[in-house]
Design a protein around this motif. Structure first.
Motif, short mmCIF file in Angstrom:
data_model
loop_
_atom_site.label_atom_id
_atom_site.label_comp_id
_atom_site.label_asym_id
_atom_site.label_seq_id
_atom_site.Cartn_x
_atom_site.Cartn_y
_atom_site.Cartn_z
N GLY A 71 0.81 -1.22 0.00
CA GLY A 71 0.00 0.00 0.00
C GLY A 71 0.84 1.26 0.00
N SER A 72 1.92 1.25 0.76
CA SER A 72 2.74 2.47 0.85
C SER A 72 3.34 2.83 -0.50
CB SER A 72 3.86 2.29 1.88
OG SER A 72 3.32 2.02 3.14
N ASP A 75 0.60 4.16 -2.85
CA ASP A 75 0.24 5.57 -2.58
C ASP A 75 1.33 6.51 -3.10
OD1 ASP A 75 -2.19 5.03 -1.31
OD2 ASP A 75 -1.30 4.89 0.68
N HIS A 100 -3.58 8.06 5.78
CA HIS A 100 -2.51 7.21 6.31
C HIS A 100 -1.17 7.92 6.07
CE1 HIS A 100 0.29 3.76 6.40
NE2 HIS A 100 -0.59 3.25 7.25
N ASN A 151 -8.18 4.00 8.33
CA ASN A 151 -7.64 2.83 9.03
C ASN A 151 -7.82 2.89 10.54
OD1 ASN A 151 -5.68 4.96 8.35
ND2 ASN A 151 -4.29 3.84 9.67
N ASP A 176 -6.90 5.85 -1.70
CA ASP A 176 -6.22 4.77 -0.99
C ASP A 176 -7.33 3.86 -0.46
OD1 ASP A 176 -5.36 3.24 1.19
OD2 ASP A 176 -3.82 4.67 1.79
N VAL A 178 -6.80 0.81 0.69
CA VAL A 178 -6.09 -0.29 1.37
C VAL A 178 -6.98 -0.95 2.43
CG1 VAL A 178 -4.15 -0.77 2.93
CG2 VAL A 178 -3.78 0.57 0.86
N GLN A 179 -7.76 -0.15 3.16
CA GLN A 179 -8.58 -0.75 4.22
C GLN A 179 -9.92 -1.26 3.74
OE1 GLN A 179 -7.82 -1.61 7.23
NE2 GLN A 179 -5.87 -0.58 7.50
N SER A 199 -3.55 -3.25 -0.94
CA SER A 199 -2.44 -4.00 -0.34
C SER A 199 -2.94 -5.38 0.09
CB SER A 199 -1.93 -3.22 0.87
OG SER A 199 -0.91 -3.94 1.51
N HIS A 201 -1.90 -7.67 2.27
CA HIS A 201 -1.91 -8.20 3.65
C HIS A 201 -3.08 -7.72 4.49
CE1 HIS A 201 -0.14 -4.86 6.22
NE2 HIS A 201 0.19 -4.41 5.03
N LYS A 202 -3.89 -6.81 3.93
CA LYS A 202 -5.08 -6.38 4.67
C LYS A 202 -6.27 -7.28 4.39
CE LYS A 202 -2.88 -2.56 5.99
NZ LYS A 202 -2.45 -2.25 7.33
C1 LIG Z 1 -5.09 3.24 4.73
C2 LIG Z 1 -3.74 2.62 4.56
N1 LIG Z 1 -2.96 3.00 3.55
C3 LIG Z 1 -1.73 2.48 3.34
C4 LIG Z 1 -1.23 1.54 4.20
C5 LIG Z 1 0.14 0.99 3.95
O1 LIG Z 1 0.06 -0.30 3.40
P1 LIG Z 1 1.32 -1.29 3.43
O2 LIG Z 1 1.46 -1.76 4.84
O3 LIG Z 1 0.94 -2.40 2.51
O4 LIG Z 1 2.49 -0.52 2.94
C6 LIG Z 1 -1.99 1.11 5.30
C7 LIG Z 1 -1.45 0.14 6.26
O5 LIG Z 1 -1.75 0.18 7.44
C8 LIG Z 1 -3.28 1.67 5.48
O6 LIG Z 1 -4.06 1.30 6.49
#
Ligand SMILES: Cc1ncc(COP(=O)(O)O)c(C=O)c1O
Length: 387
Positions: A71-72, A75, A100, A151, A176, A178-179, A199, A201-202
């Motif tokens: 995710g990072s 973004d 995030h 998140n 984003d 991711v959540q 991402s 792993h979520k």
């Molecule tokens: C909203 C959000 N964006 C981005 C991320 C980052 O994702 P990653 O851990 O896969 O880099 C997270 C992780 O906690 C998140 O909750």
């Protein structure tokens, strides 16, 4: 002692079927997907099947999916990839105060390089007002980045409305997700987004793999990692094949039970809130009361420190969080709760319970027994507590 994992917004356990799907990639399917021979081709096929599954879960085309490290990176890629093609002065960015750190810190770094950034406020529920987005747009605005769901508190943003405004003004819109991906319906066309980050792993997939959706027709995205022609020249480097295959499997599993699982988790989430707020006085709900992720319950417990609660719960085998995993370990109050206007003393007594596929009704019942005496014990020694 039964262990209860209620920190699924930090990360989720790997689904056993995901692991099963990944294992052959560490054994017979070891080839490089870019190789022309049959070792490479077999692996490439597996990777493309996974791309199809990830794309399907968000209503995208396979050519619109770029695999990245998580995710990072996704973004970072969305925002930097867009603005790096412009002179800093002519590339204004709009985001919001409760993103995030993967978005916020990226924007802060860009600001230092001269890119102007607007950080929109949120209301007491953690919602962005689309009218604020519209007002913030300037002729030189290049990208708007507003997350789908938060998140820490789970509040879901009015993405379709914001996307419509961005489209009308001709500005790229990134979200984003991711959540929310794998938990809420995510449909890039319906949402009207140009760029979307996810991402693995979520959603019970492996760590270290994610994707960026780049809408067809968006040609100009500066790659963050240069090198070979992987991922249609968007992101160089031999792909994390096992991770990608696992991500695909996780998406397939999520899509098979998306609505049911969301309904099941919503029941657990609301039951825990009801039980705890009945058994413990002076509690508050942080986040939107209804328009919230099924996975997320963030509660404030007055006259206690969230850290003490977390440690005491940990001793009883219960894993929760006091903020996002990225900011826990620091004693800085949560930037999300601060932006929502929650006073410092209440922020310090906040806990996040985040649910996932392994959680059951029994977890809720156990926590309902475990937490109230912990809160009572801590309050007893608080000089501010008058019972
Ligand atoms: C909203 C959000 N964006 C981005 C991320 C980052 O994702 P990653 O851990 O896969 O880099 C997270 C992780 O906690 C998140 O909750």
């Amino acid at each position: 002692m039964k262990k209860i994992y209620l920190d699924n917004n930090a990360t989720t356990p790997l689904h056993p079927d995901v692991l099963e799907a990944m294992l052959p990639c560490y054994k017979e399917f070891f080839g490089n997907p870019s190789s022309v021979h049959q070792f490479g081709r077999g692996v490439k096929m597996k990777m493309e099947e996974a791309r199809e599954k990830v794309a399907r879960l968000m209503g995208a085309e396979t050519s619109e999916i770029v695999f990245v490290s998580g995710g990072s990176e996704s973004d970072n890629f969305a925002i930097k990839g867009t603005v790096f093609q412009h002179d800093p002065k002519s590339a204004h960015i709009i985001t919001c105060q409760i993103e995030h750190p993967a978005v916020l810190q990226t924007c802060k770094g860009l600001e230092k390089q001269g890119y102007p950034v607007t950080y929109l406020p949120v209301d007491a529920n953690g919602s962005v007002n689309p009218a604020d987005v519209e007002k913030a747009i300037r002729p030189e605005t290049r990208i708007i980045s507003i997350h789908h769901a938060n998140n820490e508190v789970g509040t879901i943003q009015p993405i379709e409305e914001i996307a419509r405004i961005a489209r009308e003004k001709g500005v790229l819109f990134h979200t984003d997700a991711v959540q929310s991906f794998g938990k809420l319906p995510v449909d890039v066309k319906k949402m009207g987004v140009d760029l979307l980050s996810v991402s693995a792993h979520k959603l019970n997939g492996p760590k270290g793999v994610g994707a960026l959706f780049i809408k067809k027709g968006i040609k100009k995205m500066m790659p963050l990692i240069g090198g070979g022609h992987h991922e249609r020249s968007r992101r160089a480097g031999t792909e994390n094949v096992a991770g990608i295959v696992g991500f695909g499997k996780a998406c397939e599993i999520a899509s098979s039970h998306l609505g049911e699982e969301a309904a099941r988790l919503t029941v657990l989430r609301d039951k825990l809130y009801k039980n705890l707020s009945e058994k413990i006085s002076h509690t508050t709900l942080n986040g939107h009361p209804t328009n919230r992720l099924p996975t997320t319950l963030n509660m404030g417990f007055e006259f206690v420190e969230g850290e003490s609660l977390l440690i005491n719960l940990d001793l009883k085998g219960v894993a929760v969080s006091t903020g996002s995993a990225c900011s826990s370990g620091s004693l800085e109050p949560s930037h999300v709760l601060m932006a929502m206007g929650i006073p410092h003393e209440k922020i310090h007594g906040s806990l996040r319970f985040s649910f996932g596929y392994g959680n059951t009704e029994e977890d809720v019942e156990l926590l309902t027994e475990i937490l109230p005496p912990i809160v009572a014990k801590i309050r007893e020694i608080s000089p501010l507590w008058e019972g």
